[in-house]
Scaffold this active site. Sequence first.
Site, PDB file in Angstrom:
ATOM      1  N   ASP A  45       0.810  -1.219   0.000  1.00 34.02           N
ATOM      2  CA  ASP A  45       0.000   0.000   0.000  1.00 34.02           C
ATOM      3  C   ASP A  45       0.840   1.264   0.000  1.00 34.02           C
ATOM      4  O   ASP A  45       2.056   1.220   0.199  1.00 34.02           O
ATOM      5  CB  ASP A  45      -0.975   0.000   1.189  1.00 34.02           C
ATOM      6  CG  ASP A  45      -0.334  -0.486   2.487  1.00 34.02           C
ATOM      7  OD1 ASP A  45       0.900  -0.377   2.617  1.00 34.02           O
ATOM      8  OD2 ASP A  45      -1.066  -0.976   3.366  1.00 34.02           O
ATOM      9  N   HIS A  80      -7.337  -5.114   9.969  1.00 33.19           N
ATOM     10  CA  HIS A  80      -7.100  -4.884   8.540  1.00 33.19           C
ATOM     11  C   HIS A  80      -5.790  -5.519   8.098  1.00 33.19           C
ATOM     12  O   HIS A  80      -4.864  -5.701   8.885  1.00 33.19           O
ATOM     13  CB  HIS A  80      -7.184  -3.391   8.172  1.00 33.19           C
ATOM     14  CG  HIS A  80      -6.036  -2.533   8.600  1.00 33.19           C
ATOM     15  ND1 HIS A  80      -6.222  -1.275   9.124  1.00 33.19           N
ATOM     16  CD2 HIS A  80      -4.695  -2.703   8.566  1.00 33.19           C
ATOM     17  CE1 HIS A  80      -5.048  -0.723   9.380  1.00 33.19           C
ATOM     18  NE2 HIS A  80      -4.104  -1.569   9.056  1.00 33.19           N
ATOM     19  N   ASN A 120      -7.564  -3.170  14.101  1.00 26.13           N
ATOM     20  CA  ASN A 120      -8.966  -3.484  13.775  1.00 26.13           C
ATOM     21  C   ASN A 120      -9.075  -4.682  12.833  1.00 26.13           C
ATOM     22  O   ASN A 120     -10.127  -4.939  12.270  1.00 26.13           O
ATOM     23  CB  ASN A 120      -9.669  -2.254  13.183  1.00 26.13           C
ATOM     24  CG  ASN A 120      -9.074  -1.812  11.848  1.00 26.13           C
ATOM     25  OD1 ASN A 120      -8.189  -2.466  11.308  1.00 26.13           O
ATOM     26  ND2 ASN A 120      -9.554  -0.697  11.322  1.00 26.13           N
ATOM     27  N   GLU A 147      -9.797  -2.208   5.178  1.00 29.94           N
ATOM     28  CA  GLU A 147     -10.455  -1.973   6.453  1.00 29.94           C
ATOM     29  C   GLU A 147     -11.662  -2.909   6.638  1.00 29.94           C
ATOM     30  O   GLU A 147     -12.152  -3.488   5.660  1.00 29.94           O
ATOM     31  CB  GLU A 147     -10.929  -0.516   6.522  1.00 29.94           C
ATOM     32  CG  GLU A 147      -9.808   0.528   6.420  1.00 29.94           C
ATOM     33  CD  GLU A 147      -9.049   0.723   7.734  1.00 29.94           C
ATOM     34  OE1 GLU A 147      -8.941  -0.224   8.528  1.00 29.94           O
ATOM     35  OE2 GLU A 147      -8.560   1.839   7.953  1.00 29.94           O
TER      36      GLU A 147
HETATM   37  C1  GLP Z   1      -0.777  -0.175   8.501  1.00 25.68           C
HETATM   38  C2  GLP Z   1      -0.381  -0.827   7.185  1.00 25.68           C
HETATM   39  C3  GLP Z   1      -0.489  -2.298   7.294  1.00 25.68           C
HETATM   40  C4  GLP Z   1       0.167  -2.718   8.577  1.00 25.68           C
HETATM   41  C5  GLP Z   1      -0.676  -2.316   9.736  1.00 25.68           C
HETATM   42  C6  GLP Z   1      -0.032  -2.494  11.087  1.00 25.68           C
HETATM   43  O1  GLP Z   1      -1.876   0.620   8.375  1.00 25.68           O
HETATM   44  N1  GLP Z   1      -1.109  -0.385   6.047  1.00 25.68           N
HETATM   45  O2  GLP Z   1       0.094  -2.906   6.164  1.00 25.68           O
HETATM   46  O3  GLP Z   1       0.309  -4.101   8.625  1.00 25.68           O
HETATM   47  O4  GLP Z   1      -1.169  -1.016   9.565  1.00 25.68           O
HETATM   48  O5  GLP Z   1       0.904  -1.511  11.322  1.00 25.68           O
HETATM   49  P1  GLP Z   1       1.967  -1.617  12.478  1.00 25.68           P
HETATM   50  O6  GLP Z   1       2.902  -2.698  12.067  1.00 25.68           O
HETATM   51  O7  GLP Z   1       2.633  -0.281  12.529  1.00 25.68           O
HETATM   52  O8  GLP Z   1       1.236  -1.954  13.724  1.00 25.68           O
END
Ligand code: GLP
Length: 242
Positions: free
Chosen positions: A67, A136, A134, A141
Amino acid sequence: MKVIIVENYDEASVEASKIMLAAIKANPSIHLGLATGTTPVGLYKEMVKDFKENGTSYKDVKSFNLDEYSGLPKTHDQSYYYFMIENLFKHLDINLDNVHIQESQGNIEENCKKYNELLETEGVDLQLLGIGSNGHIGFNEPGTSFDAVTREIALHDSTVADNARLFFDGDLDAVPKKALTQGIKNIMNAKEIVLLASGTNKAKAVKGMIEGEITTDLPASVLQNHPNVTVILDKEAASLLK
Ligand code: GLP
């Protein structure tokens, strides 16, 4: 779904790096699906350490990120492209022509279409995932259709708040409210998936993903339908599992 539970974040990073490095050594022209966020940073450090110590080469590796924030140029220091360069790519011998991240400026619809075509043509061998608090995956989402492919989405307020911490010095107003993300369908097309999660704030989502029903309310639960998934958790992320 194979679940590996280790003591802490560092051990989870090492465990993930073992899978990643074995796959790269077995197939030097592997197609990797890569993720951003705080979670994979330790894994990327392990990969860089291995490159320095053992010289595992990435010159024929291709990468495809999950992303990117809408509207940020690649040069923006909060873009995921920049994140990947800083945390991983600039430390390896990867050819930047083989690095793919959604282009989030210009004609978004056209860019998403091209990214989907690229994923269709190239295919991902090993997809790395984190998980949102959440549930995702990527930026898919809760509520996202399992048939979704790469497209622009609106981020949930909780995701904006979660990500402000890492990317925008906590400034909620500065965080883009839209992003381009691979869809669930793209992610499920990967031959193999490794999902990493760490910390108590992920425990509820992790429980739903592994023990809950498969539902679009918790996008990561779709992974129960994938034939080759390894989930690596630290004790805190695993704390609610039966
Ligand atoms: C972000 C990214 C995801 C990631 C997730 C967790 O929004 N788009 O690809 O896996 O949230 O993030 P983190 O590893 O900082 O907890």
